[in-house]
Design a protein around this motif. Structure first.
Motif, PDB file in Angstrom:
ATOM      1  N   LEU A  52       0.824  -1.212   0.000  1.00  0.00           N
ATOM      2  CA  LEU A  52       0.000   0.000   0.000  1.00  0.00           C
ATOM      3  C   LEU A  52       0.860   1.265   0.000  1.00  0.00           C
ATOM      4  N   LEU A  53       1.919   1.259   0.797  1.00  0.00           N
ATOM      5  CA  LEU A  53       2.788   2.438   0.831  1.00  0.00           C
ATOM      6  C   LEU A  53       3.478   2.669  -0.507  1.00  0.00           C
ATOM      7  N   ALA A  54       3.843   1.584  -1.201  1.00  0.00           N
ATOM      8  CA  ALA A  54       4.458   1.738  -2.525  1.00  0.00           C
ATOM      9  C   ALA A  54       3.495   2.420  -3.486  1.00  0.00           C
ATOM     10  N   ASN A  55       2.210   2.037  -3.439  1.00  0.00           N
ATOM     11  CA  ASN A  55       1.215   2.698  -4.281  1.00  0.00           C
ATOM     12  C   ASN A  55       0.996   4.147  -3.856  1.00  0.00           C
ATOM     13  N   VAL A  56       1.003   4.378  -2.556  1.00  0.00           N
ATOM     14  CA  VAL A  56       0.786   5.734  -2.039  1.00  0.00           C
ATOM     15  C   VAL A  56       1.889   6.677  -2.514  1.00  0.00           C
ATOM     16  N   ILE A  57       3.137   6.282  -2.313  1.00  0.00           N
ATOM     17  CA  ILE A  57       4.259   7.168  -2.668  1.00  0.00           C
ATOM     18  C   ILE A  57       4.318   7.381  -4.176  1.00  0.00           C
ATOM     19  N   SER A  58       4.108   6.322  -4.954  1.00  0.00           N
ATOM     20  CA  SER A  58       4.140   6.461  -6.411  1.00  0.00           C
ATOM     21  C   SER A  58       3.026   7.376  -6.898  1.00  0.00           C
ATOM     22  N   ILE A  77      14.079  11.299 -13.473  1.00  0.00           N
ATOM     23  CA  ILE A  77      14.062  11.094 -12.017  1.00  0.00           C
ATOM     24  C   ILE A  77      12.741  10.465 -11.585  1.00  0.00           C
ATOM     25  N   ALA A  78      11.629  10.941 -12.167  1.00  0.00           N
ATOM     26  CA  ALA A  78      10.327  10.360 -11.832  1.00  0.00           C
ATOM     27  C   ALA A  78      10.294   8.879 -12.190  1.00  0.00           C
ATOM     28  N   GLY A  79      10.849   8.540 -13.354  1.00  0.00           N
ATOM     29  CA  GLY A  79      10.869   7.142 -13.767  1.00  0.00           C
ATOM     30  C   GLY A  79      11.651   6.263 -12.818  1.00  0.00           C
ATOM     31  N   VAL A  80      12.799   6.757 -12.346  1.00  0.00           N
ATOM     32  CA  VAL A  80      13.611   5.983 -11.410  1.00  0.00           C
ATOM     33  C   VAL A  80      12.845   5.753 -10.113  1.00  0.00           C
ATOM     34  N   HIS A  81      12.170   6.806  -9.611  1.00  0.00           N
ATOM     35  CA  HIS A  81      11.394   6.662  -8.374  1.00  0.00           C
ATOM     36  C   HIS A  81      10.256   5.647  -8.542  1.00  0.00           C
ATOM     37  N   LEU A  82       9.567   5.716  -9.673  1.00  0.00           N
ATOM     38  CA  LEU A  82       8.444   4.804  -9.882  1.00  0.00           C
ATOM     39  C   LEU A  82       8.920   3.360  -9.984  1.00  0.00           C
ATOM     40  N   ILE A  83      10.056   3.135 -10.629  1.00  0.00           N
ATOM     41  CA  ILE A  83      10.578   1.770 -10.748  1.00  0.00           C
ATOM     42  C   ILE A  83      10.994   1.230  -9.386  1.00  0.00           C
ATOM     43  N   GLY A 105       7.638  -0.225  -8.331  1.00  0.00           N
ATOM     44  CA  GLY A 105       7.970  -1.510  -8.923  1.00  0.00           C
ATOM     45  C   GLY A 105       8.641  -2.471  -7.973  1.00  0.00           C
ATOM     46  N   VAL A 106       9.847  -2.117  -7.519  1.00  0.00           N
ATOM     47  CA  VAL A 106      10.654  -3.056  -6.732  1.00  0.00           C
ATOM     48  C   VAL A 106      10.049  -3.300  -5.348  1.00  0.00           C
ATOM     49  N   ILE A 110      11.397   7.304 -18.158  1.00  0.00           N
ATOM     50  CA  ILE A 110      12.848   7.368 -18.397  1.00  0.00           C
ATOM     51  C   ILE A 110      13.139   7.493 -19.889  1.00  0.00           C
ATOM     52  N   ILE A 111      12.436   6.705 -20.708  1.00  0.00           N
ATOM     53  CA  ILE A 111      12.654   6.779 -22.158  1.00  0.00           C
ATOM     54  C   ILE A 111      12.271   8.155 -22.690  1.00  0.00           C
ATOM     55  N   THR A 112      11.142   8.680 -22.190  1.00  0.00           N
ATOM     56  CA  THR A 112      10.729  10.028 -22.600  1.00  0.00           C
ATOM     57  C   THR A 112      11.794  11.054 -22.242  1.00  0.00           C
ATOM     58  N   GLY A 113      12.276  10.987 -21.016  1.00  0.00           N
ATOM     59  CA  GLY A 113      13.315  11.930 -20.594  1.00  0.00           C
ATOM     60  C   GLY A 113      14.591  11.776 -21.398  1.00  0.00           C
TER      61      GLY A 113
END
Length: 892
Positions: free
Chosen positions: A32-38, A63-69, A73-74, A110-113
């Motif tokens: 749940l916290l992973a979904n909350v922060i993302s 940077i947003a992509g790295v945080h989301l992964i 993700g992880v 990340i690809i967009t950036g």
């Protein structure tokens, strides 16, 4: 340090008092916290873009992509793995599915950036990343809707979280074209944050206090039983019987992965359908989305294998291979080759790997005849998918055909996901998937008639015990991935540049990636040679792909070929040892190893520029045929637990004496079905011997409490550390009641609800133990202050205890090794040290008992020393019912 557990999960010392550790006992907090922060991170970007009028670009996207992964993700992946281990069907399925979502969305950022930083955003060659992401968002919208609806049958927090995620996905997709939609998505993301934080807090407090402190969990928006209210009782009973037959082969320690596997099918099919309908000209982003989603499907396959569900384990791994191959072929065509022109079409027309997928899909259809109608229909649609992607179909027709097939398949899989998840949550068949067209005995008989025509067999002998079963679990997948790689590598002529590009995913993915997964499964299997065979062949196909198909792309020159020649010679030597090993196994595996030796010779000739292509083609074709038969035979034999199709006898017989007779067992091994067998083991125990006996979970070592020296021997027999106590087993609860130990009414009521069964209770020791018959063994069982009591729910064990009285027991395995789940395992591992083994065939479980610490039960606290055959959540549910009953009685 005190530890009763000898299994793989054990919490010792002070940690045993604090089993309610937040991140283990309630891993849903992490999810749940992973979904909350993302969601909060994306909401901030959406609102910032709305206020400033400028969307995130360049470094911000990266940077947003790295945080989301990392977070979505992880971290959510970790939560999903833990919740699957905790037997939480809903949370396990949800977190693993949405781990792939956040990871994919982060990769897109990340690809967009990266394109923006490299100033490629305006380039005509740059992929339309936003449009490509829409396909994935649409696919996950359907998954999120199913999850949000099903979660309403479990609690009333997660429906709001995942309902808000559904809304978010819809408006994130619209927001790729209209900025205003991102504001709506941001509002929905704030709802995720609020309800997710509340849910995480509620679960955190529940984990700490072992009870519901805040409302939200433990109650549902509506009763899941209402979903099945309109199903006819006759249909439900018929479906339930089918489910019960399948459940006998499964391990109830892990959550059901069927919903996760079907959800992954939905996502991959929808993304590829968008590409087939020419919605996106490039499949760069799509390939990454499918790859991450397919990884979730591979985890579904892995947990199916852990549950001994070979059908779904093989099915999901095959689907993983299919989607990954199709996705990366689309990537090669759209990104590396630019488009599917006439040259690409001609190159594809000579490829044969798609035909192997079709044959494998038809095999699934055949074996699902004895399963429900929906399973058969789903496998038939997958066969249609395999037909639609045959390389020989013209390009124009192929894209439309594949797109329509993907769409139909996605809709059906979404429906099956919903039913699977509802039935998993309810742990019963509320929504049946249809009756079986052919009964299991009839299909068995049909397959056996084929065997009788092939080798004139007169019976259907059963397979061996669980050890043999577990070792054979991935056999069908091993043959399938090798056969697919071989047929895909079959080339009518030396491959040109375009065919080299296209052939890489077809050979590398099944031959190497999937075969490494098979190696991982064989590590758990316990087979004599373990992962040696699949790992070695994975290396062969990897080197084959590197030189034969990637070689022209990488410009490998003649000097480098000498290194490949040396490698080929090394593979020849290794495979020669594999041939010897296979000679001890069966004729099919031996034939396969010999053919692989021929393939490696062809590879060596290629490095020396002396390869006759027809010779290689013959070896590859024969190799594929043998693999297809091996897959069919091993799949059917394991699925029906009968040797229906012959694999051929071993060329070399192992374990035989000079006269050709099997070597005698190292200790007496009477059967459990005769009274004389029980009396024989009881006599050995009464005389001070140590024996292996069955229980309602796994096999145990037993010694009579009349002989403390025998209990001491157990430590030496299994190399058990002295600080690990040995527990006590008795025949029934009445024996305990007769000696009147000073237990509280709450503890007595709890014991009446869990005994007999796969649960052991740790209670305080006292003089009552001596009255029970422990006598001289008082100081040899348990610890100074406590002891674990087991009452087995197995008739054989109960009868034996009636003859012997209380026994000191521990698991029948060398310390630190897996539990013994068949009497053959006990005899093989410890027979030379034992005085006898009571043979009762397969154990009823694959893991040992769950150990509950009841020393503080009067304070309303239960903790767990080990979670085993009975999930901790179920034990706590029983405890809550007992407490409620006691409270009601006191109030009355």
């Amino acid at each position: 340090m005190i530890c009763y557990a000898s299994g793989p999960v054990c919490v010792c010392g002070r940690m045993s008092e604090g089993f309610a550790s937040v991140f283990y006992s309630e891993p849903s907090v992490l999810g749940l916290l992973a979904n909350v922060i993302s969601a909060f991170y994306v909401a901030l970007q959406n609102f910032t873009g709305a206020v400033t009028g400028q969307a995130a670009t360049g470094v911000e996207n990266t940077i947003a992509g790295v945080h989301l992964i990392l977070i979505g993700g992880v971290v959510q992946l970790l939560a999903g793995l833990l919740t699957f281990r905790k037997y939480d069907h809903l949370a396990g399925t949800t977190f693993l599915a949405f781990s792939a979502l956040w990871g994919s969305y982060g990769t897109t950022r990340i690809i967009t950036g990266a394109y923006e930083l490299l100033s490629l955003g305006a380039s005509t060659a740059a992929p339309q990343i936003s449009k490509a992401a829409v396909a994935g968002l649409v696919a996950y919208t359907g998954v999120a809707f199913v999850v949000s609806f099903c979660s309403a049958t479990a609690n009333y927090v997660m429906p709001f979280v995942f309902g808000a995620i559904t809304v978010t996905l819809v408006f994130e997709a619209v927001g790729q074209f209209a900025t205003w939609a991102l504001v709506v998505a941001g509002v929905a993301q704030l709802v995720i944050v609020l309800f997710g934080l509340y849910g995480a807090t509620a679960l955190l407090l529940k984990g700490i206090y072992q009870r519901h402190v805040l409302p939200g969990f433990g109650n549902a928006l509506f009763d899941v039983l209402l979903l099945g209210a309109r199903i006819k009782p006759s249909q439900r009973r018929q479906a339930s019987r089918g489910e019960e037959e399948e459940e006998k082969k499964k391990n109830s320690k892990y959550a059901e992965p069927m919903a996760l596997g079907n959800m992954s099918d939905v996502v991959s099919a929808v993304i590829l359908a968008f590409y087939c309908f020419n919605y996106t000209p490039s499949f760069l982003v799509g390939a990454l989305w499918v790859s991450l989603n397919a990884t979730a499907q591979l985890l579904a396959s892995y947990y199916a294998y852990l549950r001994n569900d070979v059908f779904h384990g093989t099915k999901f791994a095959l689907h993983y291979t299919y989607w990954l191959v199709q996705a990366w072929e689309a990537f090669v065509v759209s990104v590396l080759l630019g488009s599917e022109g006439e040259g690409v079409g001609q190159a594809r027309a000579g490829m044969l790997g798609g035909w192997f997928f079709l044959v494998a899909a038809l095999l699934l259809c055949l074996l699902s005849l004895s399963r429900d109608k929906t399973e058969l229909f789903q496998n038939s649609l997958f066969a249609l998918l395999a037909v639609s992607t045959l390389p020989q179909i013209p390009r124009g027709s192929r894209s439309l055909f594949f797109g329509v097939a993907c769409s139909l398949y996605a809709l059906l899989c979404l429906y099956v996901s919903f039913i699977s998840l509802v039935n998993s949550i309810a742990e019963k068949v509320l929504l049946p998937l249809g009756v079986r067209l052919v009964s299991t005995p009839r299909l068995q008989a049909a397959l056996f008639r084929l065997k009788r025509h092939l080798c004139h067999a007169q019976d259907m002998p059963p397979l061996g015990g669980p050890s043999e079963h577990r070792a054979q679990l991935p056999d069908a997948l091993f043959f399938l991935c090798n056969g697919l790689a071989a047929l895909s590598a079959l080339q009518p002529s030396l491959p040109d540049l375009q065919r080299s590009y296209l052939s890489v995913p077809w050979v590398l993915i099944p031959g190497t990636l999937v075969q490494l997964y098979v190696s991982r499964l064989q590590v758990r299997g316990g087979r004599r040679f373990g992962p040696t065979l699949p790992f070695s062949y994975a290396a062969v196909w990897a080197v084959w792909t590197w030189l034969r198909f990637a070689g022209p792309l990488l410009g490998i020159s003649n000097p480098s070929l000498h290194g490949f020649s040396v490698g080929a010679v090394a593979f020849l030597v290794i495979n020669a040892f594999i041939i010897i090993m296979a000679a001890y196994s069966n004729l099919v595996l031996l034939t396969l190893a010999v053919l692989m030796e021929g393939l490696i010779v062809c590879f060596l000739l290629f490095t020396l520029h002396t390869l006759p292509l027809p010779l290689e083609g013959v070896f590859l074709a024969l190799f594929s045929v043998v693999c297809m038969y091996g897959a069919t035979a091993s799949f059917a034999n394991y699925l029906f637990e009968r040797k229906l199709l012959p694999m051929g006898p071993p060329l070399i017989q192992a374990g035989k004496s000079n006269k050709g007779e099997p070597a005698p067992p190292p200790c007496p091994t009477p059967g459990s079905r005769k009274t004389s067998g029980l009396q024989s083991i009881a006599g050995i125990l009464e005389s001070g011997g140590v024996c292996g006996i069955p229980s309602d979970t796994v096999y145990t070592l037993a010694a009579s409490c009349k002989h403390p020296a025998a209990i001491e021997r157990i430590y030496n027999i299994k190399d058990r550390p002295l600080e690990k106590p040995i527990c006590l087993t008795i025949g029934n609860l009445k024996q305990l009641e007769a000696v009147a130990p000073p237990f509280s009414p709450l503890l007595w009521e709890f014991m009446r609800n869990i005994y007999p069964g796969g649960i052991g209770c740790i209670v305080r020791k006292g003089e009552w133990l001596k009255k029970l018959g422990v006598g001289l063994a008082y100081d040899y069982v348990g610890t100074k202050d406590s002891i674990m009591i087991r009452i087995s729910d197995l008739t054989v064990t109960t009868h034996l205890l009636d003859m012997t009285g209380p026994l000191a027991i521990t698991s029948a395995n060398p310390s630190g090794q897996p539990d013994s789940t068949h009497h053959d395992m006990v005899v093989t591992r410890l027979g030379d040290k034992l005085d006898g083994v009571l043979c009762d065939g397969d154990s009823t479980e694959l893991v040992s008992s769950t150990v509950v610490i009841c020393t503080k039960i009067d304070e309303g606290k239960l903790s767990f020393l080990r979670e085993g055959a009975v999930p901790a959540a179920k034990v706590l549910q029983i405890f809550e019912k007992v407490k409620s009953k006691m409270d009601f009685s006191e109030a009355a």
